[in-house]
Design an enzyme around this catalytic site. Structure first.
Site, PDB file in Angstrom:
ATOM      1  N   GLU A 184      -9.811   4.584  -5.530  1.00 57.46           N
ATOM      2  CA  GLU A 184      -9.692   3.130  -5.567  1.00 57.46           C
ATOM      3  C   GLU A 184     -10.931   2.420  -6.038  1.00 57.46           C
ATOM      4  OE1 GLU A 184      -9.677   1.924  -1.094  1.00 57.46           O
ATOM      5  OE2 GLU A 184      -8.180   3.468  -1.460  1.00 57.46           O
TER       6      GLU A 184
ATOM      7  N   ARG B  34       0.887  -1.175   0.000  1.00 60.18           N
ATOM      8  CA  ARG B  34       0.000   0.000   0.000  1.00 60.18           C
ATOM      9  C   ARG B  34       0.914   1.210   0.000  1.00 60.18           C
ATOM     10  NH1 ARG B  34      -2.411   4.177   0.201  1.00 60.18           N
ATOM     11  NH2 ARG B  34      -4.387   4.644   1.195  1.00 60.18           N
TER      12      ARG B  34
ATOM     13  N   ARG C 191      -0.818  -5.553   4.943  1.00 60.58           N
ATOM     14  CA  ARG C 191      -0.053  -5.063   3.792  1.00 60.58           C
ATOM     15  C   ARG C 191       1.126  -4.229   4.272  1.00 60.58           C
ATOM     16  NH1 ARG C 191      -4.787  -1.984   0.625  1.00 60.58           N
ATOM     17  NH2 ARG C 191      -4.830  -1.031   2.682  1.00 60.58           N
TER      18      ARG C 191
END
Length: 196
Positions: A95, A87, A130
């Site tokens: 997004e 990320r 992430r």
């Protein structure tokens, strides 16, 4: 009677008798042990043994981009063939496919880094596991900053102390580049709130 002493009979375990009578078992055991180091080197989704490679904050590692999810999320493969979702730190790009400039930002990222080597500078890990990091291109430029300068992402000031990204956003806004051509662009954090 015999010139040589009789050989003593030693106790043999059932396992030793099994290996002695069936040498194929030895072969399978040796081959299996030899393959153990290679089991973790399969692709990250199908590996039998996952050996996580932890990266500390502000550590960097080289990687190859294998997938672009959207304007601020990619999947890379590191030197150990481990896949990581990254990320982008300090920015937020459109997004949702319904959000204006989502496709433009995603295509810009694809054009710049798809199937190319990059360097990931780790900043943190988010709640989804992430890696949150800065993407450094082979020419030394930061993709995170490029997206903001091109008007394809917002400076995520809630999670950033870097004022230079704010300056890049102000310049893009003044030049009406990218999403700033829209009279009232909606930041992704507000867009997500409106979608719930």
């Amino acid at each position: 009677m015999f010139p040589f002493p009789r050989r003593r009979r030693y106790y043999r375990s059932p396992m030793s008798l099994l290996f002695r009578r069936h040498p194929i078992i030895w072969l399978l055991l040796v081959v299996g042990l030899a393959l153990i180091p290679y089991l973790g080197s399969c692709d990250g989704q199908n590996a039998l043994i996952q050996t996580p490679v932890p990266y500390a904050a502000y550590e960097s590692f080289p990687a190859r981009v294998i997938r672009v999810a959207d304007g601020d999320t990619i999947t890379v493969s590191d030197a150990y063939d481990q896949q990581h979702r990254i990320r982008f730190s300090e920015i937020d790009a459109p997004e949702s496919p319904d959000q204006p400039y989502h496709d433009t930002a995603t295509q810009y990222v694809i054009d710049r880094i798809a199937q190319r080597p990059v360097t990931i500078v780790v900043r943190d890990t988010d709640r989804y596991g992430r890696i949150v990091g800065e993407i450094i291109l082979p020419d030394g430029n930061s993709l995170n900053r490029e997206l903001v300068a091109q008007g394809l992402a917002w400076w995520y000031h809630q999670y950033s102390n870097d004022e230079t990204i704010g300056v890049l956003e102000a310049q893009a806004r003044a030049a009406r580049r990218g999403l700033w051509a829209d009279p009232s662009p909606v930041p992704p954090w507000d867009w997500r709130r409106g979608q719930r």
